[in-house]
Design an enzyme around this catalytic site. Sequence first.
Site, PDB file in Angstrom:
ATOM      1  N   GLU A   1       0.808  -1.217   0.000  1.00  0.00           N
ATOM      2  CA  GLU A   1       0.000   0.000   0.000  1.00  0.00           C
ATOM      3  C   GLU A   1       0.848   1.278   0.000  1.00  0.00           C
ATOM      4  O   GLU A   1       0.888   2.016   0.994  1.00  0.00           O
ATOM      5  CB  GLU A   1      -0.986  -0.030   1.175  1.00  0.00           C
TER       6      GLU A   1
ATOM      7  N   GLU B   1      -4.090  -9.176  -1.525  1.00  0.00           N
ATOM      8  CA  GLU B   1      -4.706  -9.044  -0.202  1.00  0.00           C
ATOM      9  C   GLU B   1      -6.174  -8.676  -0.324  1.00  0.00           C
ATOM     10  O   GLU B   1      -6.555  -7.802  -1.102  1.00  0.00           O
ATOM     11  CB  GLU B   1      -4.003  -7.972   0.638  1.00  0.00           C
TER      12      GLU B   1
END
Length: 498
Positions: free
Chosen positions: A218, A320
């Site tokens: 991220e 994810e």
Amino acid sequence: MKTLQKYIILSLLTVMSCMENKEVLQVEIFETSAKGHALTKIETFGNQVNDSVVKVELFPETTFQTITGFGGAFTESSAYLLNKLSKKNRDTILKAYFSKDGANYSLTRTHMNSCDFSLSQYSYSPVEDDINLEHFTIEADTSDLIPMIKDAMKVSEDGFKIFASPWTAAPWMKDNNHWVGGKLLPKYYDTWALFFSKYIKAYQEEGIDIWGFTVENEPHGNGNNWESMHFTPKEMTDFVEFHLGPKLEADGYGDKIILGYDQNRAGLKEWVDEMYRDEKSSKYFHGTAIHWYESTYEVFPEALQYAHNKAPNKYLIETEGCVDSQVPEWKDDAWYWKKEATDWGWDWAAADEKYLHPKYAPVNRYARDIIGCLNNWVDGWVDWNMVLDRQGGPNWFKNWCVAPVIVDDENDEVYFTPLYYTMAHFSKYIRPGAKVILVDNQDEKLQVTAAQNLDGSIAVVIFNEFETPKSISLSLEGKTADFNIDGQALQTVFIQKT
């Protein structure tokens, strides 16, 4: 009148003759449903449940992407919980995930340094200004994380790939000197590249082969909540092209997979445009990693197709996904089929983006997303934590989430939620090396995908999220199988090699 009766009789005889001559496609059907099936083999197909029959035809001669695998993440939280259970229950969970009789996971993730699903914040490079990483150590992983991975390796007959993701470098390498947010200081780019190389070697010495990496979990950040480190597309691409790629190559690890981006799908275009800006940068990126948190309802097919078309020979892996912002329900299968679950955007999403974050059943999120991904060039799909407790932890940030397996570690109890069986519908029957194949599905409300395995077998996954059962006529090369799918049900139709 007699002429009409004669015509009707002849027509019926013709239909009956066709039915008698129709070649039957031999299939095995496994179903998970709101009514209680849990990857249950359907032994009797029953009569047609309604007037309309959904025709689904398979075309194995038309193929798309090659499957890399399906699986979940080894986290410190999951590993810690396994160590608190009895050996019997620990073994039960590992076999459920990694044995051929279980979900047979083939693609997994783990974290480098700590993440939100760690018990505390730590780094493998604890000594400040250790530019050459002479004090590099993975000691923090030796109590829980590494034993979980090793035990999973013992259970798995087919083996599985592991890729690792850093949430952040140690604070001393960053411009804000903090675990959360900030950027990697340019003077430490070479040190950070060395970090990856050291990690490969340290895990090799533990008997664990690392297949590859995502460069940064991220890179947009996560609202400055837990471990993070920010990159722009250009900064990440420059780091990979001029530092990480050459370093791994120089140290003999040039075969390790590097996946760029590793965040939500809506931002794919600007990232793949930069990652694959020219031959020099493309050389070191083996693919793109994505998450589903922009929306756990919308698949973003246009973004996925753009990413594939930009680099058609590269990996495109969902690395994810989980039902987040929820405390999991304990031993209540019905909850996982109800539209009561929210995602992280439910409370804060702008009015014009609210549709991306609806109340939506957890099973629906998984099934819809995996099928949608497979139908839009994604070749791997990795869940987040494999095991969490009844609170949805533990983790240092108290960031509660749902996992497919929930445990009560104090009472040594295990609960396999419907999400576990949902994952197994794909991971157990669609194996690495399989090719996604063309499917003609005539019902827009029925979600279908299919893949042909290396041994010639075909797995067709069908999801009916609505309450009305449907009758299906599945055809392959002139043979047909007629069966029903219940309302709120997921099926894998498995066709053995002929």
